[in-house]
Every structure is written in structure tokens, then in C-alpha cells.
Design an enzyme around this catalytic site. Structure first.
Site, mmCIF file in Angstrom:
data_model
loop_
_atom_site.group_PDB
_atom_site.id
_atom_site.type_symbol
_atom_site.label_atom_id
_atom_site.label_comp_id
_atom_site.label_asym_id
_atom_site.label_seq_id
_atom_site.Cartn_x
_atom_site.Cartn_y
_atom_site.Cartn_z
ATOM 1 N N SER A 1 0.857 -1.183 0.000
ATOM 2 C CA SER A 1 0.000 0.000 0.000
ATOM 3 C C SER A 1 0.894 1.234 0.000
ATOM 4 O O SER A 1 2.068 1.140 0.381
ATOM 5 C CB SER A 1 -0.859 -0.013 1.267
ATOM 6 O OG SER A 1 -1.486 1.248 1.464
ATOM 7 N N TYR B 1 -1.813 -1.038 10.721
ATOM 8 C CA TYR B 1 -1.846 -1.286 9.277
ATOM 9 C C TYR B 1 -0.554 -0.774 8.626
ATOM 10 O O TYR B 1 0.088 -1.483 7.856
ATOM 11 C CB TYR B 1 -3.066 -0.594 8.680
ATOM 12 C CG TYR B 1 -3.297 -0.849 7.197
ATOM 13 C CD1 TYR B 1 -3.893 -2.030 6.761
ATOM 14 C CD2 TYR B 1 -2.936 0.100 6.248
ATOM 15 C CE1 TYR B 1 -4.124 -2.255 5.401
ATOM 16 C CE2 TYR B 1 -3.158 -0.116 4.893
ATOM 17 C CZ TYR B 1 -3.758 -1.301 4.474
ATOM 18 O OH TYR B 1 -3.977 -1.515 3.132
HETATM 19 N N1 LIG Z 1 -8.776 -0.898 -0.692
HETATM 20 C C1 LIG Z 1 -7.803 -0.031 -0.535
HETATM 21 O O1 LIG Z 1 -8.027 1.152 -0.394
HETATM 22 C C2 LIG Z 1 -6.370 -0.498 -0.530
HETATM 23 C C3 LIG Z 1 -5.347 0.451 -0.691
HETATM 24 C C4 LIG Z 1 -4.034 0.025 -0.690
HETATM 25 C C5 LIG Z 1 -3.746 -1.307 -0.529
HETATM 26 N N2 LIG Z 1 -4.755 -2.204 -0.365
HETATM 27 C C6 LIG Z 1 -4.403 -3.616 -0.191
HETATM 28 O O2 LIG Z 1 -4.882 -4.344 -1.285
HETATM 29 C C7 LIG Z 1 -5.172 -5.684 -0.882
HETATM 30 C C8 LIG Z 1 -6.563 -6.073 -1.351
HETATM 31 O O3 LIG Z 1 -7.497 -5.256 -0.719
HETATM 32 P P1 LIG Z 1 -8.986 -5.002 -1.247
HETATM 33 O O4 LIG Z 1 -9.147 -3.552 -1.323
HETATM 34 O O5 LIG Z 1 -9.247 -5.831 -2.430
HETATM 35 O O6 LIG Z 1 -9.810 -5.480 0.026
HETATM 36 P P2 LIG Z 1 -10.915 -6.612 0.179
HETATM 37 O O7 LIG Z 1 -11.321 -6.576 1.592
HETATM 38 O O8 LIG Z 1 -11.954 -6.472 -0.876
HETATM 39 O O9 LIG Z 1 -10.125 -7.949 -0.136
HETATM 40 C C9 LIG Z 1 -9.289 -8.560 0.792
HETATM 41 C C10 LIG Z 1 -9.624 -10.034 0.784
HETATM 42 O O10 LIG Z 1 -8.757 -10.690 1.729
HETATM 43 C C11 LIG Z 1 -9.523 -11.624 2.431
HETATM 44 N N3 LIG Z 1 -8.940 -11.927 3.733
HETATM 45 C C12 LIG Z 1 -8.989 -11.160 4.856
HETATM 46 N N4 LIG Z 1 -8.398 -11.792 5.864
HETATM 47 C C13 LIG Z 1 -7.959 -12.989 5.374
HETATM 48 C C14 LIG Z 1 -7.295 -14.082 5.960
HETATM 49 N N5 LIG Z 1 -6.961 -14.075 7.249
HETATM 50 N N6 LIG Z 1 -6.996 -15.133 5.183
HETATM 51 C C15 LIG Z 1 -7.361 -15.159 3.873
HETATM 52 N N7 LIG Z 1 -8.007 -14.142 3.272
HETATM 53 C C16 LIG Z 1 -8.291 -13.067 4.022
HETATM 54 C C17 LIG Z 1 -10.896 -10.999 2.569
HETATM 55 O O11 LIG Z 1 -11.893 -11.953 2.849
HETATM 56 C C18 LIG Z 1 -11.065 -10.337 1.218
HETATM 57 O O12 LIG Z 1 -11.674 -11.205 0.287
HETATM 58 C C19 LIG Z 1 -5.000 -5.696 0.635
HETATM 59 O O13 LIG Z 1 -3.730 -6.223 0.963
HETATM 60 C C20 LIG Z 1 -5.059 -4.238 1.007
HETATM 61 O O14 LIG Z 1 -4.364 -3.978 2.199
HETATM 62 C C21 LIG Z 1 -6.057 -1.825 -0.374
#
Ligand SMILES: NC(=O)c1ccc[n+]([C@@H]2O[C@H](COP(=O)([O-])OP(=O)(O)OC[C@H]3O[C@@H](n4cnc5c(N)ncnc54)[C@H](O)[C@@H]3O)[C@@H](O)[C@H]2O)c1
Ligand SMILES: *[C@@H]1O[C@H](CO)[C@@H](O)[C@H](O)[C@H]1NC(C)=O
Ligand SMILES: *[C@@H]1O[C@H](CO)[C@@H](O)[C@H](O)[C@H]1NC(C)=O
Length: 311
Positions: A174, A187
Site C-alpha cells: 500500500s 496497518y
Molecule cells: N482498498 C484499498 O483502499 C487499498 C489500498 C491500498 C492497498 N490495499 C491492499 O490491497 C489488498 C486487497 O485489498 P482489497 O481492497 O481488495 O480489500 P478486500 O477486503 O476487498 O479484499 C481482501 C480479501 O482478503 C480476504 N482476507 C482477509 N483476511 C484474510 C485471511 N486471514 N486469510 C485469507 N483471506 C483473508 C478478505 O476476505 C477479502 O476477500 C489488501 O492487501 C489491502 O491492504 C487496499
């Protein structure tokens, strides 16, 4: 030993790579996309958001897909979306915060599907509370999912990649893995750690004599996936996950080592590093940084599920 000859030689090689990077920047990336039709791609957190979009995109390029997640119904939906379009997808319920579960599921994947050649560490969680309001167990959980899980998946899949001299490890970190913010202390710590781990592992792998293995570090800004639902910043609008996923694919398929999306944030990244903290604080406040998380709601249904796992 560092000799004058070595320094001169290295300078030329460095210059060459700079020029190469500049030329490549101006050539269409599509021309350099690698073929992934013989790859087995494992995506953690593939049940929703970015993970699901990447799974679908890799499937369209005829890769065999393996998705892991904690929510089975979401996994089933990803699988359905892929198979509907003629792709192959195996789905496994696996809580990546549990080391034994990662190792056991990895063994099953090896036996049932084969050796993973592209590993995308994407699963992630956020609590969105001020440090003193965070429950200890929840902070540990954040580190377990966002950082330690990367250790265990890499332990499980890197040896076969090294043996076959073929593989690609992708870390979805991120921009909060490069620069700090408020109400995300656990985080930010987990993402900085994931960034550091990725960097060290990629260097180590290279100098151990495996230059064929590729590493891609992705640092996205906020995306509209619901994960940071309710958050209000004035710096940039949240990214469309589809656009973000397309950018991530493009980086992976061209073996790009580092990607910040959107590109504009390369500037803030450099500025943050060079500027006195007093100045950064002023800019941070200008764009509602201190209060951005006050309106955070996240994804209600998923948060509850993670709560259950802790108890
Ligand atoms: N959404 C944002 O704004 C953002 C910004 C920067 C980085 N990210 C990163 O991008 C990645 C994807 O995020 P997203 O936005 O698609 O979020 P999201 O919540 O839609 O997807 C994350 C997925 O991970 C799964 N998950 C959570 N805990 C878990 C566990 N213990 N074991 C297995 N699976 C697990 C959830 O069920 C979900 O399906 C993450 O690493 C997040 O930190 C997100
Ligand atoms: C997911 O799919 C599997 C296999 O088809 C099925 O057994 C299971 O009940 C489904 N789970 C949910 C929650 O839909
Ligand atoms: C990425 O992998 C390719 C082989 O697919 C290899 O030629 C190249 O050197 C690797 N790139 C990096 C930056 O390690």
C-alpha cells in the site's frame, strides 16, 4: 575488492539500465507482456476486491488460478466468474493468518494442482482505529494477515520456484507501506514490514543466483473496494479497482519491480522522504489527512467475520 575497473564498469552498466528504463517507459507495455498460459497463479484474498479482479484477469490469459480466502461464498463466486468464461479456478478456504493452515493448504495445492509459479500476496485487513483504542489481539491479527502470511506463503512456494528457476512473487502492499497516516498505526506497520520483507527477499533471491525469479511490489492508494469504506481525503479520489487491477496486471506481465498507483504519488513519496516532517504535516493537514479515517466504516460483514476468528 572495489577496484577502479569495477567502478568504471559498474557505472556503465548502471547508465545502461537507466537508459533502458527511459526507453521502456515510452514503449507500449502491451508489446512486452509475458505469456502466463503455463503458469499456476495463487492469489490470497481472491474472494473479493482486487484479488478477485486479478484472478479473473489472469484467467483470461489462460493461467490456472488458485484462490484462497476466508469467506467461502466469495470464493465460490470468483470461481463461478472464471469458469463461466472458460477458465480454470481452484478455490481453497484458508486463513492466511494461521501458519499451519497456510502450510497444509499449500501442500494440498501442490498435490492437487501443481507448483505455484506466480504468488500474489494480496489478502489484507485494516482496523481503522487510533492506536490507544486498538485491541491488542486485533493489532496482532493485522500483522498476521498483512505481514506474517507473506512469510509463510513464500516459505511454502519459493523452494519449488528456485528449483524450477521459474517464478514470480507479487506483494500487494500500500502507499501506507511507504508513508504514514493517522488511525492506521497497525496497518502502516504491517505494510512497511511487507515492503521491507519483499525488498530483502528479492535481493537475497537474486544474489543467491536466481535472477530468473521476478518480484513485483505494488503500493496502491485507496481503492473503492469497501476496505476503506467511508474514508474521506481531499488529496485524490479513491481508485477504481478495475483500473488499479489493470495497472497491477500490466506491471506483473512486464516483470516491473515496483509500482505505485496512481503514478502521481511517486511525487509525494519522494517529497515525503526529502522534506522536513514539519512541512509534511502541513501538507497532510491541508488534505484532511488527520481526519480522513474519522468517517471510516469499512466492510461491515467482513469485519464481523474477522472478529469471530479472533475470539
Ligand atoms: N482498498 C484499498 O483502499 C487499498 C489500498 C491500498 C492497498 N490495499 C491492499 O490491497 C489488498 C486487497 O485489498 P482489497 O481492497 O481488495 O480489500 P478486500 O477486503 O476487498 O479484499 C481482501 C480479501 O482478503 C480476504 N482476507 C482477509 N483476511 C484474510 C485471511 N486471514 N486469510 C485469507 N483471506 C483473508 C478478505 O476476505 C477479502 O476477500 C489488501 O492487501 C489491502 O491492504 C487496499
Ligand atoms: C461453495 O461451493 C462448494 C462446492 O461447490 C459447496 O460445497 C459449498 O457449499 C459452497 N459454499 C457456499 C458458502 O456457497
Ligand atoms: C524476470 O524473469 C525473466 C524470465 O522470465 C528474466 O529474464 C528476468 O531477468 C527477470 N527480471 C528481473 C528483474 O529479475
Amino acid at each position: 575488492m572495489v577496484t577502479a575497473m569495477k567502478i568504471i564498469y559498474s557505472s556503465f552498466v548502471i547508465l545502461y539500465h537507466w537508459l533502458e528504463a527511459i526507453v521502456l517507459f515510452f514503449t507500449p507495455k502491451r508489446l512486452r507482456y509475458k505469456d502466463v498460459s503455463n503458469d499456476i497463479v495463487l492469489i490470497t484474498g481472491g474472494g473479493s476486491g482486487l484479488g478477485r479482479l486479478l484472478a479473473v484477469k489472469f484467467a483470461r490469459r489462460n493461467a490456472k488460478i488458485v484462490v484462497w480466502d476466508i469467506i467461502e461464498s466469495n470464493l465460490n463466486e470468483t470461481k463461478r466468474m472464471i469458469e463461466e468464461n472458460g477458465g480454470t479456478c481452484a478455490a481453497y478456504v484458508c486463513d492466511v493468518s494461521k501458519r499451519d493452515e497456510v502450510y497444509k493448504t499449500a501442500e494440498r495445492v501442490r498435490k492437487e494442482i501443481g507448483d505455484v509459479t506466480i504468488l500474489v500476496n494480496n489478502a489484507g485487513i485494516v482496523n481503522g482505529k487510533k492506536f490507544l483504542d486498538l485491541e491488542d489481539e486485533k493489532m496482532i491479527k493485522t500483522l498476521n494477515v498483512n505481514t506474517f502470511a507473506h512469510f509463510w506463503t513464500c516459505k511454502a512456494f519459493l523452494p519449488a520456484m528456485r528449483q524450477k528457476r521459474r517464478g514470480h512473487i507479487v506483494t500487494i502492499a500500500s502507499v501506507l507501506g511507504l508513508s504514514s497516516a493517522v488511525s492506521v498505526s497497525d496497518y502502516v506497520a504491517s505494510k512497511f514490514a511487507a515492503v521491507g520483507f519483499h525488498g530483502s527477499l528479492s535481493l537475497e533471491t537474486y544474489f543467491d543466483g536466481f535472477p530468473e525469479l521476478n518480484f513485483t511490489l505494488v503500493c496502491p492508494y485507496m481503492m473503492n473496494t469497501g476496505m476503506f469504506g467511508g474514508v474521506k481525503t481531499d488529496i485524490l479520489p479513491a481508485l477504481d479497482p478495475e483500473v488499479a487491477a489493470e495497472n497491477v496486471m500490466s506491471a506483473i506481465l512486464t516483470n516491473q519491480e515496483f509500482l505505485i498507483i496512481p503514478r502521481l504519488l511517486y511525487v509525494t513519496y519522494v517529497m515525503h522522504t526529502l522534506m522536513p516532517l514539519k512541512c509534511f504535516k502541513i501538507i497532510f493537514e491541508l488534505f484532511n489527512g488527520p481526519k480522513a479515517m474519522d468517517t471510516y466504516v469499512g466492510k461491515k460483514e467482513k469485519k464481523n467475520l474477522n472478529d469471530k476468528k479472533i475470539e
